[in-house]
Write a protein that holds these residues in place. Sequence first.
Motif, mmCIF file in Angstrom:
data_model
loop_
_atom_site.group_PDB
_atom_site.id
_atom_site.type_symbol
_atom_site.label_atom_id
_atom_site.label_comp_id
_atom_site.label_asym_id
_atom_site.label_seq_id
_atom_site.Cartn_x
_atom_site.Cartn_y
_atom_site.Cartn_z
ATOM 1 N N VAL A 149 0.838 -1.200 0.000
ATOM 2 C CA VAL A 149 0.000 0.000 0.000
ATOM 3 C C VAL A 149 0.875 1.252 0.000
ATOM 4 O O VAL A 149 0.575 2.243 -0.671
ATOM 5 C CB VAL A 149 -0.948 -0.002 1.216
ATOM 6 N N GLY A 150 1.980 1.210 0.742
ATOM 7 C CA GLY A 150 2.889 2.350 0.783
ATOM 8 C C GLY A 150 3.483 2.665 -0.573
ATOM 9 O O GLY A 150 3.661 3.834 -0.931
ATOM 10 N N THR A 151 3.773 1.630 -1.373
ATOM 11 C CA THR A 151 4.302 1.891 -2.713
ATOM 12 C C THR A 151 3.269 2.597 -3.588
ATOM 13 O O THR A 151 3.631 3.351 -4.493
ATOM 14 C CB THR A 151 4.748 0.590 -3.411
ATOM 15 N N VAL A 152 1.980 2.358 -3.310
ATOM 16 C CA VAL A 152 0.930 3.069 -4.039
ATOM 17 C C VAL A 152 1.006 4.556 -3.718
ATOM 18 O O VAL A 152 0.966 5.408 -4.606
ATOM 19 C CB VAL A 152 -0.463 2.508 -3.682
ATOM 20 N N PHE A 153 1.138 4.880 -2.432
ATOM 21 C CA PHE A 153 1.260 6.286 -2.031
ATOM 22 C C PHE A 153 2.481 6.943 -2.683
ATOM 23 O O PHE A 153 2.388 8.018 -3.283
ATOM 24 C CB PHE A 153 1.379 6.403 -0.512
ATOM 25 N N GLY A 154 3.643 6.291 -2.534
ATOM 26 C CA GLY A 154 4.874 6.882 -3.050
ATOM 27 C C GLY A 154 4.891 6.997 -4.555
ATOM 28 O O GLY A 154 5.259 8.045 -5.110
ATOM 29 N N GLY A 155 4.485 5.930 -5.247
ATOM 30 C CA GLY A 155 4.464 5.975 -6.700
ATOM 31 C C GLY A 155 3.469 6.984 -7.241
ATOM 32 O O GLY A 155 3.745 7.688 -8.230
ATOM 33 N N MET A 156 2.319 7.093 -6.579
ATOM 34 C CA MET A 156 1.306 8.059 -7.006
ATOM 35 C C MET A 156 1.808 9.491 -6.852
ATOM 36 O O MET A 156 1.642 10.322 -7.753
ATOM 37 C CB MET A 156 0.021 7.870 -6.204
ATOM 38 N N GLN A 157 2.419 9.801 -5.719
ATOM 39 C CA GLN A 157 2.871 11.171 -5.459
ATOM 40 C C GLN A 157 3.808 11.659 -6.563
ATOM 41 O O GLN A 157 3.593 12.711 -7.173
ATOM 42 C CB GLN A 157 3.571 11.243 -4.101
#
Length: 435
Positions: free
Chosen positions: A244-252
């Motif tokens: 889930v954290g990679t979703v946040f980081g990649g999205m940003q």
Amino acid sequence: MAARPTVDDTPTTAPPARIGYPALLRTPGAWRFLTPAFVARLPYAMLSMGIALLVLDTDGSYGIAGAVAATAATAQAVVGPLTGRLADRIGQAPVLVPVVLVHAVSVGLLIALALGHAPAWTLFLAAAPAGASVPQIGAMVRSRWLTRLSDRPAHLGTAFAFESVTDELTFVVGPVLAGAIASTVAPAAALITEAALTVAGGLLFAAQRASAPVVRRAAGAGARPASALVSPGVRLLAGCFLGVGTVFGGMQVSVIAFAEQAGQGGLSGVVYGVFAGGSMLAGVAYGMANWRRSAQQRLLVSYALLVLGCSVLWAMPNLTALAVAGLVCGLAIAPTLISGYTLVETLAPEGAKTEAFTWLTGAIGLGLAIGSTVAGQLIDRSGPSLGFLVPVAGAGAGLVALVTMRRLLTARGSAGRTVARGGSTAPALAGSAVD
């Protein structure tokens, strides 16, 4: 061989009574710890942006600015669970007070080094303790809910939903606040505000001792309480939250690059805000629903929907379409996090609840740092569309682990520790008495 306890998925003839937010917030003493907790949590999402803006202003390098911010995020993800474990062993206040003071000193040192144009390596040395000393307020608040609701376990699902909504609100407001202060006053002022809110909120939260969990002493002289990571289920959830954290980081990173490529860089915050806002709205709805399925099944469904939503991001032709796709992804975030936090309470050993929550929070932070770094590298090579593959890859890996090892999410050793319907748990919470 004794049969393994199973998750109760059988619908009942009558759904459980709905537990709403008003009833939850009428819990005696709740606002006394919720108010300072919000003040202390707001800077959580200000730190990375504040560091990046300050270093960019004083050094001029995007690469160094991003790397220094990632250093703080990684230190926070690694050290956070250790402070959570210490809070379980000696209490929240004895941990919080020195931690917030170290944070203030570290942030002050980072500001001084940046303004003094010190060598870049010194910025990394200051960013590490600044990130490591971020207080784990979210995990501590969830532990306090376990204490306060020990006689009302049906409220726990709503409490965790409320906390996830609060998390999303801070992630929406925090970066906006940091950016506004940096642009209207000075980049250093954003970090000064972050440190001041952390210290004020952290000390006020620590002062609310009546709602703090009872410190559990290990049986036997010299015995040490078990770590939360002895539970395979906790380890599995931490891995899923890393995705889930990679979703946040990649999205940003990818949203910023996509908006810049479209010549509308100023709208990147709006697009990401739609993503975070969708998660916040889903969290509100989640806590108000009467769920007939177990938290385990809800986690599987919401995680699968997250992967599905992320899989189309790379193909969006414009910012409007990207915002709509981001909204769909956001709608799956909060249900995933709430279900995971609900499950981890049944899986973590007694006396290790705060540590378990911090492992999940830390996994998100570590995933964010990994996702933003990898996405940035891919964007530099091939453009923003390739950066959007990071969220689907990270979440996809988490889903594979979740599906193949989902049996680990069943609490062992007590048939009574069954994940209940209605968005809550019905664990045996004996021993979590209020101070």
